[in-house]
Design a protein around this motif. Structure first.
Motif, mmCIF file in Angstrom:
data_model
loop_
_atom_site.group_PDB
_atom_site.id
_atom_site.type_symbol
_atom_site.label_atom_id
_atom_site.label_comp_id
_atom_site.label_asym_id
_atom_site.label_seq_id
_atom_site.Cartn_x
_atom_site.Cartn_y
_atom_site.Cartn_z
ATOM 1 N N LYS A 151 0.858 -1.184 0.000
ATOM 2 C CA LYS A 151 0.000 0.000 0.000
ATOM 3 C C LYS A 151 0.890 1.229 0.000
ATOM 4 O O LYS A 151 2.032 1.190 0.470
ATOM 5 C CB LYS A 151 -0.932 0.003 1.218
ATOM 6 N N SER A 152 0.346 2.314 -0.509
ATOM 7 C CA SER A 152 1.158 3.518 -0.695
ATOM 8 C C SER A 152 1.797 4.002 0.604
ATOM 9 O O SER A 152 2.887 4.569 0.604
ATOM 10 C CB SER A 152 0.305 4.639 -1.303
ATOM 11 N N VAL A 153 1.114 3.770 1.721
ATOM 12 C CA VAL A 153 1.620 4.261 2.998
ATOM 13 C C VAL A 153 2.882 3.524 3.426
ATOM 14 O O VAL A 153 3.779 4.102 4.037
ATOM 15 C CB VAL A 153 0.530 4.110 4.084
ATOM 16 N N THR A 154 2.967 2.238 3.099
ATOM 17 C CA THR A 154 4.056 1.412 3.614
ATOM 18 C C THR A 154 4.991 0.861 2.544
ATOM 19 O O THR A 154 6.078 0.382 2.875
ATOM 20 C CB THR A 154 3.474 0.210 4.383
ATOM 21 N N ILE A 155 4.588 0.897 1.308
ATOM 22 C CA ILE A 155 5.312 0.163 0.270
ATOM 23 C C ILE A 155 6.759 0.632 0.111
ATOM 24 O O ILE A 155 7.664 -0.179 -0.103
ATOM 25 C CB ILE A 155 4.562 0.246 -1.087
ATOM 26 N N ARG A 156 7.011 1.921 0.267
ATOM 27 C CA ARG A 156 8.367 2.428 0.044
ATOM 28 C C ARG A 156 9.351 1.828 1.035
ATOM 29 O O ARG A 156 10.407 1.299 0.654
ATOM 30 C CB ARG A 156 8.377 3.952 0.142
ATOM 31 N N ARG A 157 9.028 1.910 2.325
ATOM 32 C CA ARG A 157 9.960 1.427 3.350
ATOM 33 C C ARG A 157 10.010 -0.096 3.379
ATOM 34 O O ARG A 157 11.073 -0.687 3.626
ATOM 35 C CB ARG A 157 9.560 1.977 4.720
ATOM 36 N N ASP A 158 8.882 -0.743 3.131
ATOM 37 C CA ASP A 158 8.882 -2.205 3.096
ATOM 38 C C ASP A 158 9.764 -2.715 1.964
ATOM 39 O O ASP A 158 10.577 -3.626 2.153
ATOM 40 C CB ASP A 158 7.454 -2.730 2.918
ATOM 41 N N LEU A 159 9.605 -2.133 0.784
ATOM 42 C CA LEU A 159 10.395 -2.590 -0.359
ATOM 43 C C LEU A 159 11.872 -2.232 -0.200
ATOM 44 O O LEU A 159 12.744 -2.938 -0.706
ATOM 45 C CB LEU A 159 9.844 -2.001 -1.654
ATOM 46 N N THR A 160 12.159 -1.130 0.487
ATOM 47 C CA THR A 160 13.559 -0.782 0.749
ATOM 48 C C THR A 160 14.246 -1.897 1.523
ATOM 49 O O THR A 160 15.369 -2.309 1.203
ATOM 50 C CB THR A 160 13.659 0.534 1.543
ATOM 51 N N ASP A 161 13.554 -2.424 2.528
ATOM 52 C CA ASP A 161 14.140 -3.517 3.306
ATOM 53 C C ASP A 161 14.144 -4.823 2.517
ATOM 54 O O ASP A 161 15.060 -5.643 2.667
ATOM 55 C CB ASP A 161 13.383 -3.688 4.623
ATOM 56 N N ASP A 162 13.135 -5.040 1.665
ATOM 57 C CA ASP A 162 13.153 -6.213 0.786
ATOM 58 C C ASP A 162 14.394 -6.194 -0.102
ATOM 59 O O ASP A 162 15.103 -7.188 -0.252
ATOM 60 C CB ASP A 162 11.896 -6.252 -0.091
ATOM 61 N N LEU A 163 14.656 -5.039 -0.711
ATOM 62 C CA LEU A 163 15.805 -4.902 -1.600
ATOM 63 C C LEU A 163 17.118 -4.961 -0.826
ATOM 64 O O LEU A 163 18.132 -5.434 -1.338
ATOM 65 C CB LEU A 163 15.709 -3.587 -2.387
ATOM 66 N N ARG A 164 17.080 -4.461 0.403
ATOM 67 C CA ARG A 164 18.272 -4.517 1.252
ATOM 68 C C ARG A 164 18.711 -5.971 1.442
ATOM 69 O O ARG A 164 19.885 -6.315 1.309
ATOM 70 C CB ARG A 164 17.983 -3.882 2.613
ATOM 71 N N PHE A 165 17.738 -6.836 1.738
ATOM 72 C CA PHE A 165 18.061 -8.246 1.926
ATOM 73 C C PHE A 165 18.485 -8.880 0.608
ATOM 74 O O PHE A 165 19.425 -9.669 0.548
ATOM 75 C CB PHE A 165 16.861 -9.000 2.494
ATOM 76 N N LEU A 166 17.785 -8.499 -0.468
ATOM 77 C CA LEU A 166 18.081 -9.074 -1.763
ATOM 78 C C LEU A 166 19.497 -8.725 -2.208
ATOM 79 O O LEU A 166 20.216 -9.553 -2.779
ATOM 80 C CB LEU A 166 17.074 -8.558 -2.796
ATOM 81 N N ALA A 167 19.921 -7.496 -1.920
ATOM 82 C CA ALA A 167 21.227 -7.041 -2.383
ATOM 83 C C ALA A 167 22.360 -7.484 -1.470
ATOM 84 O O ALA A 167 23.422 -7.902 -1.941
ATOM 85 C CB ALA A 167 21.232 -5.517 -2.502
ATOM 86 N N TRP A 168 22.125 -7.391 -0.152
ATOM 87 C CA TRP A 168 23.239 -7.603 0.776
ATOM 88 C C TRP A 168 23.077 -8.832 1.657
ATOM 89 O O TRP A 168 23.975 -9.147 2.446
ATOM 90 C CB TRP A 168 23.392 -6.363 1.680
ATOM 91 N N GLU A 169 21.948 -9.515 1.547
ATOM 92 C CA GLU A 169 21.680 -10.688 2.368
ATOM 93 C C GLU A 169 21.758 -10.348 3.857
ATOM 94 O O GLU A 169 22.136 -11.183 4.680
ATOM 95 C CB GLU A 169 22.640 -11.825 2.016
ATOM 96 N N SER A 170 21.388 -9.136 4.204
ATOM 97 C CA SER A 170 21.407 -8.701 5.595
ATOM 98 C C SER A 170 20.348 -7.628 5.795
ATOM 99 O O SER A 170 20.062 -6.843 4.886
ATOM 100 C CB SER A 170 22.784 -8.138 5.959
ATOM 101 N N LEU A 171 19.787 -7.592 6.987
ATOM 102 C CA LEU A 171 18.796 -6.568 7.334
ATOM 103 C C LEU A 171 19.275 -5.736 8.518
ATOM 104 O O LEU A 171 18.543 -4.903 9.031
ATOM 105 C CB LEU A 171 17.458 -7.230 7.680
ATOM 106 N N LYS A 172 20.501 -5.947 8.927
ATOM 107 C CA LYS A 172 20.981 -5.296 10.135
ATOM 108 C C LYS A 172 21.034 -3.774 10.005
ATOM 109 O O LYS A 172 20.906 -3.060 10.997
ATOM 110 C CB LYS A 172 22.365 -5.822 10.519
ATOM 111 N N GLY A 173 21.199 -3.254 8.808
ATOM 112 C CA GLY A 173 21.288 -1.809 8.644
ATOM 113 C C GLY A 173 19.959 -1.099 8.732
ATOM 114 O O GLY A 173 19.910 0.130 8.753
ATOM 115 N N SER A 174 18.842 -1.841 8.778
ATOM 116 C CA SER A 174 17.516 -1.216 8.843
ATOM 117 C C SER A 174 17.208 -0.735 10.259
ATOM 118 O O SER A 174 17.587 -1.376 11.241
ATOM 119 C CB SER A 174 16.454 -2.222 8.397
#
Length: 388
Positions: A151-174
């Protein structure tokens, strides 16, 4: 006859009035996410019999309740977005039947969204139903983490963390990592790690896995239930699509936080310590073979033994003494070829007809995920103010 007609008319008027009231209150009673509409069937609330023979000892019951708690985390955010009041909120109905209460919501400071919740055993509610003690196996507190909401309210930050994991295999920086880590450590300190669980779905499962193993490094072992957890092999697959894809992949990585968030390569001694620690922490992974986000955990190329059962049999430590092996309780659901959205949905995990395979899995992917303990050199640690 006239009395009967008048009586029917009165009933009809009451039905219309109730319908109008339901519509005015947001249609909660008929909402597709209402607990009595889409929640589990044939699932009784705790009662005095649980004092003697707890339902929580049943793996299927525990899996169902943990999935319901995650659904509550999703609905807390949807209730917030749709401005629901405590009187017509959807989320509470997903924890109240199990005698739990909401004690904390986890907020993402970037957009104000709710991405998780702490639920604790509600002794007062239990006593009201003559349940004088917490059933054996029921945690005192549960940290539930939701996945992506498109949803527009959450999609930006949710996808940022999705891509974070996809790119770096880590979520620690979130920022969500630190908030959830602190919340879990707090309730573990309060109640004892053996009385606490962390649960998550999709992106939330990714956070739960990495937070759980970060705590394991500190000697704090909490029970973990991870539904459709993202696998690193998805990132590896995308990175191997060809030169054009690699070029695009590098651009995505460049837009995300620095790779310094990722742990450095551990020494042999560090690997040995990590293995000893993580043999004491065995998370539960729930995977659908048709879900490309998580199906790599059940990759048949790994060394596995499969037994057909209903999911009650628990995994054990690796059958060999290979230092690179790390155990996990892996439960696999296979219904043939399913559409991705069906295979990835949370609701499947409380279905009545659910038949799981318990897999004793020493695959390289599971070992790789469970052994990464964020052992960063001091010069590469991400300062709290730098997290995003």
């Amino acid at each position: 006859m006239a009395v009967e007609i008048e009586g029917n008319r009165q009933v009809e008027e009451e039905m219309v009035a109730n319908t109008m009231q339901m519509v005015e209150s947001g249609g909660v009673e008929s909402h597709p996410y209402a607990f009595h509409v889409s929640g589990p069937r044939n699932l009784s609330s705790p009662n005095w019999r649980d004092i003697i023979n707890s339902s929580w000892k049943d793996g299927n019951y525990k899996r169902t309740v943990m999935a319901c708690f995650i659904q509550a985390a999703y609905l807390l955010e949807l209730d917030r977005q749709e401005n629901r009041t405590p009187d017509n909120a959807l989320a509470p109905k997903w924890w109240l039947p199990f005698k739990y209460k909401l004690t904390q919501t986890l907020i993402d400071e970037r957009d104000g969204s709710i991405f998780g919740a702490v639920l604790e055993w509600d002794r007062s509610a239990a006593l009201a139903d003559f349940i004088f003690m917490r059933p054996s196996g029921a945690p005192k507190a549960v940290l539930a983490l939701r996945g992506t909401i498109l949803k527009s309210v959450t999609i930006r930050r949710d996808l940022t963390d999705d891509l974070r994991f996809l790119a770096w295999e880590s979520l620690k920086g979130s920022v969500r990592f630190k908030v959830a880590f602190d919340a879990l450590k707090s309730i573990a300190d309060k109640y004892g790690s053996g009385n606490v669980s962390i649960v998550g779905h999709s992106l939330g499962a990714g956070f739960a896995l990495q937070i759980g193993k970060a705590l394991a490094k500190e000697g704090i072992y909490v029970e973990a239930h991870l539904f459709n957890p993202p696998s690193v092999s998805l990132a590896m697959s995308l990175k191997n699509l060809g030169e054009k894809a690699v070029f695009g992949w590098k651009r995505i990585r460049a837009m995300l936080p620095s790779g310094a968030e990722i742990q450095s390569i551990s020494t042999d001694d560090q690997n040995k310590v990590a293995n000893e620690v993580l043999r004491k922490w065995v998370p539960h992974l729930y995977v659908n073979n048709s879900d490309y986000v998580c199906c790599y955990y059940a990759d048949p190329t790994g060394s596995v033994e499969v037994g057909n059962n209903s999911g009650s049999k628990e995994n054990v430590a690796p059958v060999n003494n290979n230092a690179a092996s790390v155990a996990a309780k892996l439960f696999v659901l296979s219904k043939g070829n399913q559409k991705f959205l069906d295979a990835h949905r949370l609701e499947q995990w409380w279905a009545d007809d659910l038949e799981l395979q318990t897999v004793i899995n020493n695959s390289k992917l599971i070992s790789r995920q469970l052994k990464s303990l964020y052992q960063l050199p001091a010069s590469q640690q991400v300062a709290p103010g730098k997290q995003r």
